[in-house]
Write a protein that holds these residues in place. Structure first.
Motif, PDB file in Angstrom:
ATOM      1  N   VAL A 295       0.871  -1.172   0.000  1.00  0.00           N
ATOM      2  CA  VAL A 295       0.000   0.000   0.000  1.00  0.00           C
ATOM      3  C   VAL A 295       0.913   1.229   0.000  1.00  0.00           C
ATOM      4  N   ALA A 296       0.581   2.211  -0.809  1.00  0.00           N
ATOM      5  CA  ALA A 296       1.385   3.443  -0.884  1.00  0.00           C
ATOM      6  C   ALA A 296       1.331   4.184   0.452  1.00  0.00           C
ATOM      7  N   GLU A 297       2.412   4.853   0.778  1.00  0.00           N
ATOM      8  CA  GLU A 297       2.492   5.592   2.043  1.00  0.00           C
ATOM      9  C   GLU A 297       1.338   6.578   2.197  1.00  0.00           C
ATOM     10  N   GLU A 298       1.012   7.292   1.114  1.00  0.00           N
ATOM     11  CA  GLU A 298      -0.034   8.306   1.214  1.00  0.00           C
ATOM     12  C   GLU A 298      -1.427   7.703   1.395  1.00  0.00           C
ATOM     13  N   ALA A 299      -1.578   6.405   1.149  1.00  0.00           N
ATOM     14  CA  ALA A 299      -2.879   5.752   1.302  1.00  0.00           C
ATOM     15  C   ALA A 299      -3.032   5.041   2.642  1.00  0.00           C
ATOM     16  N   LYS A 300      -1.962   4.958   3.413  1.00  0.00           N
ATOM     17  CA  LYS A 300      -2.027   4.286   4.707  1.00  0.00           C
ATOM     18  C   LYS A 300      -2.766   5.162   5.711  1.00  0.00           C
ATOM     19  N   PRO A 301      -3.561   4.537   6.555  1.00  0.00           N
ATOM     20  CA  PRO A 301      -4.234   5.336   7.582  1.00  0.00           C
ATOM     21  C   PRO A 301      -3.211   5.897   8.566  1.00  0.00           C
ATOM     22  N   ARG A 302      -3.458   7.074   9.046  1.00  0.00           N
ATOM     23  CA  ARG A 302      -2.545   7.682  10.014  1.00  0.00           C
ATOM     24  C   ARG A 302      -3.353   8.528  10.986  1.00  0.00           C
TER      25      ARG A 302
END
Length: 141
Positions: free
Chosen positions: A117-124
């Motif tokens: 999963v792309a970093e920008e799509a990971k929940p944070r």
């Protein structure tokens, strides 16, 4: 509002409109599942020459292609269910995947692709700042 995001939803929608037949599934059956921050695609490719396996991504289309050589020589076939020739599958990938970091391995007749999963799509978690000091408004005159 929280929503569950699935980058393979488009693929499910597309494949849901086509009937699956034994012919197109038996050539390269696949499993697809998510583990933490990546997806794993496992494709059965028994009897495939590992050097013939080609995995590519163009735009958001993942293509897996491989060559299975048939038995040559003399003899009379009594039963022939193992397909020979080129087998291929294409999957449309959803957004939010790190397509430039896909890895592939082949062992025991199974091709395994790891799709992160792309970093920008990971929940944070987003921190909310707040003041601990009381805020006073002075009336002036």
């Amino acid at each position: 509002m929280a929503t569950y995001w699935d980058p393979f939803q488009e693929m499910d929608r597309l494949f849901g409109s086509f009937p699956l037949t034994a012919r197109n599934v038996s050539a390269m059956p696949m499993d697809l599942f998510r583990e933490d921050d990546h997806f794993v695609l496992a494709a059965d490719l028994p009897g495939i020459d590992p050097g013939s396996i080609d995995v590519s991504v163009e735009d958001r289309t993942l293509t897996v292609r491989a060559e299975r050589t048939g038995r040559s020589g003399e003899g009379q076939w009594l039963l022939r269910e193992r397909p020979a020739g080129t087998v291929a599958r294409q999957i449309t990938l959803g957004r939010g995947l790190a397509l430039d970091h896909i890895s592939a391995s082949y062992a025991d007749g199974v091709l395994t692709l790891t799709i992160p999963v792309a970093e920008e799509a990971k929940p944070r978690r987003i921190e909310v700042s707040h003041r601990s000091e009381p805020h006073t408004i002075e009336a002036g005159g």
